[in-house]
Design an enzyme around this catalytic site. Sequence first.
Site, PDB file in Angstrom:
ATOM      1  N   LYS A 210     -47.225   7.965  83.168  1.00  0.00           N
ATOM      2  CA  LYS A 210     -47.990   7.893  84.414  1.00  0.00           C
ATOM      3  C   LYS A 210     -48.970   6.714  84.387  1.00  0.00           C
ATOM      4  CE  LYS A 210     -47.477  12.839  85.226  1.00  0.00           C
ATOM      5  NZ  LYS A 210     -47.986  14.181  84.832  1.00  0.00           N
ATOM      6  N   GLY A 312     -46.305  21.718  89.463  1.00  0.00           N
ATOM      7  CA  GLY A 312     -45.900  22.934  90.163  1.00  0.00           C
ATOM      8  C   GLY A 312     -44.895  22.625  91.250  1.00  0.00           C
TER       9      GLY A 312
END
Lengths: 459, 459
Positions: A210, A312
């Site tokens: 990231k 999620g």
Amino acid sequence: MASETGAVRVALLGCGTVGTEVVRLITEQADELAARVGARIELAGVAVRRPHRHPWLTENFPDLVTTDAGELVTRDDVDVVVEVIGGIEPVRGWLLEALKSGRSVVTANKALLAEDGPTLAEAADASGADLYYEAAVAGAIPLLRPLRESLAGDRITRVAGIVNGTSNFILSAMSSGGTSYADALEEATRLGYAEADPSADVDGYDAASKAAILASLAFHTRFTASDVHREGMRGVSSADVAAARRLGCTIKLLAICERVVATDGTESVSARVYPAMVPDSHPLAGVDGAYNAVFVEAEAAGQLMFYGQGAGGAPTASAVLGDLVAVARNRVGGGRGPRESAYASLPVRPIGEVPTRYHVDLEVADREGVLATIASEFARNGVSIAAVRQTGGVNGSVDRVDGSDRSQARLTVVTHSAPEAALSATVSALLDLDHVLGVAGVLRVEGLGRAVSALGMGE
Amino acid sequence: MASETGAVRVALLGCGTVGTEVVRLITEQADELAARVGARIELAGVAVRRPHRHPWLTENFPDLVTTDAGELVTRDDVDVVVEVIGGIEPVRGWLLEALKSGRSVVTANKALLAEDGPTLAEAADASGADLYYEAAVAGAIPLLRPLRESLAGDRITRVAGIVNGTSNFILSAMSSGGTSYADALEEATRLGYAEADPSADVDGYDAASKAAILASLAFHTRFTASDVHREGMRGVSSADVAAARRLGCTIKLLAICERVVATDGTESVSARVYPAMVPDSHPLAGVDGAYNAVFVEAEAAGQLMFYGQGAGGAPTASAVLGDLVAVARNRVGGGRGPRESAYASLPVRPIGEVPTRYHVDLEVADREGVLATIASEFARNGVSIAAVRQTGGVNGSVDRVDGSDRSQARLTVVTHSAPEAALSATVSALLDLDHVLGVAGVLRVEGLGRAVSALGMGE
């Protein structure tokens, strides 16, 4: 190139937690999405390796299921490919095929982007297709679009934050509950936050991917995960957590990308991932559990913070859908999203040259003159000490001054900003000293700018 | 329609704090901007009413200065109009002219957008021009683009936050320093945060304009400032601030836009601005000084927070430049930004029907049975009490039970969620009671979702 029906047709690769939510949103909110895009978004197919593991999908959408992703991505009735499988191969080949044939791609695949984003971007550029990947970093938090577009007229100087929810969950548990690393990891696994093999999260690989993506966008330079200095959090002990607390700090696994200007005006970029102490007064210290938060600093905009759920199914699917709507709008209305840009081509600054503050825990012989010896070793290596605290030894009292060596004490040193190389040299030299019995822990202290003064020591 | 030189040429309307920064960024970062856009961005002209008030501009760019904005916006060599003057007229006419002739517009004008955004959007749609206005809400914080684009595939349920830096500065000063409203306002004026006429800020007009813009984007419905229920913060007293502190709360001027689903499934939108108590544990309570912070809640994404500088020359210019780069990219590469959408056409929910919790401070006669009388009045109006606290009267002790009426006490009531109409009816009825000497203060308590439990009372 929208299909004959006028709809924008989507091939979905993968149907795990995120993919299932993507299918649900596309089908349940079809009318609202159509109103936003100006055309309907339809699923052309969903590729999964083992259909029997996806009963919800095969029961509700039997005609969409295929096991042949390679065929699906270039089928005539497919306009856009959405990929939520992850990993490098065989996904890279499929996405390249899609992009080369002019099909736009929306992906959440941080590993692939961090390893080979430029190849994908070039394929997109060559065919005029879009490549969007908001979901690859910080889940639902709109972060890449602000970096690429909102701040496109500004100069970003720093992007720093918590981008891995699993490690943050573990560190939060260790910090609030006094849990050990092993117990916290077990709980994270039980709750589904951590994978069976937690290495990507706890060893910092995920955060490093990231960081590479963030640095590339923020500094208009191509970085891969291997350009990011990476230290995981397995080594963080309960003693480290306690030491941080005594200092009014919390330990967080940080990803930091910053533009560094040398005294001669040349610029470079430092991209790094490591656990560090953060003052409790800093907003990042309060980001608990599986949440993510990222600070962005730009010359004109000043300091911005973005906060939300970093992982999620539903949150990640929200980011995927936002990209899908953008890509579909471009298909319908003409035009493309902003290009990747790498015009700046800034070099990577070696970690040895990156200055940070350090917290060093030493086990020392409880003898007269120890502090002076140690302090001069720091000075000799050019590391300036901000504060020292001596606490009770294992066998002896901190006040023991009889010169005996039967006892030991703990010496905690917090330094001013020093390059990593100077600190490493200091630690090596300390270990050679008779008085130093061991180095119990070395952790960076990140004030992240404004909060440094919260340490009560100034800079 | 880029000019013959291939550059994208910009007409700037206004050159105050923000405009000066826009000129500086366009000229000083010309090469970087060109690399991001794919063409140079050049200033075609800067319109100011009184050139002699802009010595920096007239000295450095004498050829650009004009006093005729109306002529500038449709000049042949102008591709994009950037407006940082503010106010409704005469700006509306100029921007409409520009949009009708196919020139894209970037504006920071929240008042105009909140009053007549749809007319501007229709003109842009008709000619195929872009209309961007990130700087109109929350300064440098990328907020509108995430709402319009990143969350375009999600359903937003709530946007709530602090969007006026001046009132927040005043409330922060009152809260932290015990300063009176008048003194805090004076300091804000001295520091340049507040205008000579502070009404737009302290009476909530500015926040209401921003709420209308946020609600329009979040809920795909056209709202104007007059659709926003507005209460300013002039009435917030030091006593209110102290009462909030006793409750573990801080008073903030909030803008709240939320989608409400009635029991029969029909949807409406409540948009409102008022000062309210926020639990100290809530992240918004810690947003001090001139900073802005906005929470966004969406069905799939969950809760997101955006934080940064809400005003000031450089931060606002950063947002303007981001929009300018986007508009310029669209000019160069073809395509347009996302359209305004108003397909949802949700009605506005009257404030009387909006349920919130309330903090009611009553001056009561210090007599037996007072609490029972008052409690039954709340009950009769359907307002459920969550907590009551009685504190020492002016003349008497809280324990006085001799039935005399020479003394009075203060009764603080915190309610459960109740519609504004029911609370108003309760307050009217209370004032008719002999026992009630006065209503010292009524303030809403906004838990903003998750933080309600921090009040320790549950919902």
